[in-house]
Design an enzyme around this catalytic site. Structure first.
Site, mmCIF file in Angstrom:
data_model
loop_
_atom_site.group_PDB
_atom_site.id
_atom_site.type_symbol
_atom_site.label_atom_id
_atom_site.label_comp_id
_atom_site.label_asym_id
_atom_site.label_seq_id
_atom_site.Cartn_x
_atom_site.Cartn_y
_atom_site.Cartn_z
ATOM 1 N N HIS A 1 -7.230 -6.206 0.480
ATOM 2 C CA HIS A 1 -6.070 -5.376 0.823
ATOM 3 C C HIS A 1 -5.366 -5.849 2.095
ATOM 4 O O HIS A 1 -4.399 -5.244 2.528
ATOM 5 C CB HIS A 1 -6.552 -3.925 1.019
ATOM 6 C CG HIS A 1 -5.482 -2.882 0.926
ATOM 7 N ND1 HIS A 1 -4.924 -2.480 -0.269
ATOM 8 C CD2 HIS A 1 -4.871 -2.133 1.881
ATOM 9 C CE1 HIS A 1 -4.032 -1.528 -0.048
ATOM 10 N NE2 HIS A 1 -3.973 -1.308 1.248
ATOM 11 N N SER B 1 0.831 -1.194 0.000
ATOM 12 C CA SER B 1 0.000 0.000 0.000
ATOM 13 C C SER B 1 0.878 1.263 0.000
ATOM 14 O O SER B 1 1.650 1.485 -0.928
ATOM 15 C CB SER B 1 -0.962 -0.042 1.198
ATOM 16 O OG SER B 1 -1.980 0.906 1.072
ATOM 17 N N ASP C 1 -9.878 -5.731 -3.631
ATOM 18 C CA ASP C 1 -9.311 -4.694 -2.770
ATOM 19 C C ASP C 1 -10.214 -3.458 -2.828
ATOM 20 O O ASP C 1 -10.402 -2.872 -3.896
ATOM 21 C CB ASP C 1 -7.901 -4.365 -3.271
ATOM 22 C CG ASP C 1 -7.147 -3.394 -2.395
ATOM 23 O OD1 ASP C 1 -7.775 -2.501 -1.810
ATOM 24 O OD2 ASP C 1 -5.911 -3.525 -2.319
#
Length: 350
Positions: free
Chosen positions: A328, A216, A294
């Site tokens: 995610h 991320s 995600d």
């Protein structure tokens, strides 16, 4: 660290990253990747030679030795190696910083390559080592894994804890230029410069053999660290990275706060999609991993397609693996961490 005494004869060349100049030769301190509290050199990527006129014991005590000292916080045995949490005083960030380091069993008898992991928003140095299950594969591959924190801690800047996506836990791996943030929020220089020195000085590493990956915000950090420093990392990969921060809400918020207005502050130098367009360094392949479920991918925070398109236009090798049904979370990361570690081990041991 290599210390070499010089004389006062003649002039000698100083090369400090992209800075070149000349200085009268006094004490000569030669080191690859030197760090310390010398302001003019804070932006350097590598310090090759630095010349000063202070007595040698002053330099060693106040400039370098103190910058390398670490304090052990925790040690746990796992897969034949040890997982450590250590702290040190950071000159780049102006505070005490923790980082995690996994030393596989091979480190007891030989020097090993290093894989740096950069975590995402709200994380610290412990998330990856507790959740990803990476230690087994690091032990199998004979690679050290280092996990820094995601921002300075305890500097108490007004507003630094008001939001989960800006300030504490959200350093974005850039060097801030806005007045209130620029003294401490220098995570880019910390990761590519100071942290590497501290690790190399205290652990059995093969200097010059390092790769980087992240998740991320940390995926964004890994990408820009590799793209801005050709040859420093042997490989780079990223799980669900923020690929084009100047075009997504997270990045716009962070860059506005840390760097200032977009039209006057060169946001592009901290954006992987933009950096690819002008990359001219040694060969580098970008390995991007993305889950199709995600939530942040769906809301256009990550924008991997923008990065891949930029790579195509620049003829830069890139891999985009779309993982059907994955989100995610660390459940996703754990599912594919073995593949990433093996990928980096191949490059580190080539």
């Amino acid at each position: 660290m290599v210390l070499q005494l010089g004389s006062n004869l003649g002039w000698v060349e100083i090369r400090v990253g992209r800075i070149s100049g000349r200085s009268k030769l006094g004490w000569v301190i030669q080191q690859y990747g030197l760090t310390g509290g010398f302001g003019i050199f804070r932006e350097a990527y590598y310090v090759i030679m630095f010349f000063v006129s202070f007595p040698l014991n002053f330099i060693v005590h106040n400039g370098f030795k103190m910058a390398y000292e670490i304090t052990n916080i925790a040690t746990n045995k796992i897969f034949g190696g040890v997982q450590k949490i250590v702290s040190h005083d950071s000159t780049e960030l102006g505070c005490k910083m923790n980082f995690a380091i996994y030393l596989p069993p091979q480190s007891e008898s030989e020097k090993l390559p290093v894989l740096y992991w950069l975590s995402g928003l709200t994380c610290n140095e412990t998330n990856f080592v507790q959740k990803a299950g990476a230690q087994k594969y690091a032990a199998d591959g004979g690679v050290i894994i280092v996990c820094p924190d995601t921002s300075p801690r305890g500097v108490n800047i007004p507003g630094d804890s008001d939001a989960w996506d800006f300030g504490v836990g959200a350093g974005f791996y850039i060097n801030a230029t806005e007045e209130v943030w620029k003294k401490n929020y220098r995570m880019y220089s910390y990761v590519t410069f100071e942290l590497m020195n501290v690790v190399n000085a205290n652990f059995p590493t093969l200097e010059g053999k390092q790769s980087i990956f992240g998740h991320s915000m940390g995926g964004h950090g890994a990408l820009i660290c590799a793209l801005k420093n050709p040859g420093l990392y042997k490989s780079v990969s990223a799980f669900s990275p923020i690929c084009n921060p100047i075009e997504c809400p997270w990045g716009i918020k962070a860059f506005t706060g840390y760097l200032g207005p977009r039209d006057t502050c060169n946001w592009e130098q901290w954006d992987a999609t933009e950096l690819v367009k002008s990359y001219s360094g040694s060969p580098l392949e970008l390995f991007i991993d993305q889950g199709t479920e995600d939530q942040f991918y769906k809301t256009k925070q990550l924008l991997p397609e923008n990065l891949i398109e930029s790579c195509k236009n620049a003829n830069m090798p890139a891999i985009l693996k779309m993982r059907d049904g994955y989100d995610h979370s660390y459940f996703y990361i754990t599912s594919f961490i073995e593949e990433h570690i093996k990928y980096h081990c191949q490059h580190l041991k080539n």
